[in-house]
Design a protein around this motif. Sequence first.
Motif, short mmCIF file in Angstrom:
data_model
loop_
_atom_site.label_atom_id
_atom_site.label_comp_id
_atom_site.label_asym_id
_atom_site.label_seq_id
_atom_site.Cartn_x
_atom_site.Cartn_y
_atom_site.Cartn_z
N UNK A 33 -36.63 -11.86 -7.23
CA UNK A 33 -37.35 -11.08 -8.23
C UNK A 33 -38.70 -11.70 -8.55
N UNK A 34 -39.71 -10.86 -8.55
CA UNK A 34 -40.97 -11.15 -9.24
C UNK A 34 -41.21 -9.95 -10.14
N UNK A 35 -42.39 -9.38 -10.15
CA UNK A 35 -42.57 -8.15 -10.92
C UNK A 35 -41.71 -7.03 -10.32
N UNK A 36 -41.61 -7.05 -8.98
CA UNK A 36 -40.71 -6.14 -8.28
C UNK A 36 -39.76 -7.00 -7.43
N UNK A 37 -38.88 -6.34 -6.71
CA UNK A 37 -38.00 -7.06 -5.80
C UNK A 37 -38.79 -7.39 -4.53
N UNK A 38 -38.91 -8.66 -4.22
CA UNK A 38 -39.67 -9.09 -3.05
C UNK A 38 -38.73 -9.57 -1.96
N UNK A 39 -39.24 -9.56 -0.72
CA UNK A 39 -38.40 -10.01 0.39
C UNK A 39 -39.22 -10.58 1.53
N UNK A 153 -30.56 -4.90 -4.94
CA UNK A 153 -31.44 -5.74 -5.76
C UNK A 153 -32.39 -4.78 -6.48
N UNK A 154 -32.19 -4.59 -7.77
CA UNK A 154 -32.89 -3.56 -8.54
C UNK A 154 -33.84 -4.21 -9.54
N UNK A 155 -35.12 -4.13 -9.26
CA UNK A 155 -36.11 -4.75 -10.14
C UNK A 155 -36.42 -3.89 -11.36
N UNK A 156 -36.04 -2.61 -11.35
CA UNK A 156 -36.34 -1.74 -12.49
C UNK A 156 -35.52 -2.15 -13.71
N UNK A 157 -34.34 -2.72 -13.49
CA UNK A 157 -33.50 -3.19 -14.59
C UNK A 157 -33.12 -4.66 -14.40
N UNK A 158 -33.70 -5.28 -13.39
CA UNK A 158 -33.45 -6.68 -13.06
C UNK A 158 -31.96 -6.97 -12.96
N UNK A 159 -31.31 -6.22 -12.07
CA UNK A 159 -29.89 -6.40 -11.82
C UNK A 159 -29.63 -6.58 -10.33
N UNK A 160 -28.60 -7.35 -10.04
CA UNK A 160 -28.03 -7.43 -8.70
C UNK A 160 -26.68 -6.73 -8.77
N UNK A 161 -26.51 -5.66 -8.00
CA UNK A 161 -25.27 -4.91 -8.02
C UNK A 161 -24.52 -5.13 -6.72
N UNK A 162 -23.27 -5.55 -6.84
CA UNK A 162 -22.43 -5.81 -5.68
C UNK A 162 -21.38 -4.71 -5.56
N UNK A 163 -21.28 -4.13 -4.39
CA UNK A 163 -20.27 -3.12 -4.09
C UNK A 163 -19.29 -3.72 -3.08
N UNK A 164 -18.06 -3.87 -3.48
CA UNK A 164 -17.07 -4.51 -2.62
C UNK A 164 -16.62 -5.83 -3.23
#
Length: 216
Positions: A33-39, A153-164
């Motif tokens: 995370x920075x201002x947006x999700x970077x990679x 990896x969601x920078x709009x709400x600064x969350x990491x969501x795991x499915x599984x």
Amino acid sequence: MCVIAILVDKKLPFDILEKCHDANSDGIGIAWFEARARYKKGIKSPQEAFDFIQDLNLPLILHFRQSSCGGKSELLTHPFEITRKSELRLEGEADKLLMHNGHVHNWELLLAAAGMEEENKNILMSDSRAIAMIISNNNERFLHKASGKYVIIDSTVRKIRMFGDFEQEEGIFFSNTYWKYRSFRNWKNGIYDDENCYGDGYSFPGFHNHIIPKPN
């Protein structure tokens, strides 16, 4: 098989990072995370990946690819931008990124059902990239039914969501721990094929939310 490692409280020790790479040696991708999700992705060396993450703040998400659909390509390493086009770049930023561990065998059918087949013919594609395109219409609940394990990896709400169902090992979340027992040398002639999308086809229920506080 691939493996995803989610680092919330601590960074990945080099010996574990190297084992993950040895078992999934077709490219490392890193998201943060920075201002947006970077990679940054397409990294071939465990040492380069280890050195790179030392200057980044937690949380970090790493993906180690074992190629299947789409074959070997730096551009098909993860993450993928969750947009309709999911542009192929080795580094960049987006509001949302996707990483995937597993195989979606009917991804072409799913892409067609989403009305995206024609615009994506004859381009470099994998099942994971297709899923990133498909969920760009805010239909992430689809991942509950899709085979494999996923991280958004969601920078709009600064969350990491795991499915599984992810496994926790030494304070780090892993999509699997096969890296502890396997290396590329030991299973390169196993169930996976670089040109086709063969494999067991796993499906893991479950959903987890990790909220990342905004920086001061």
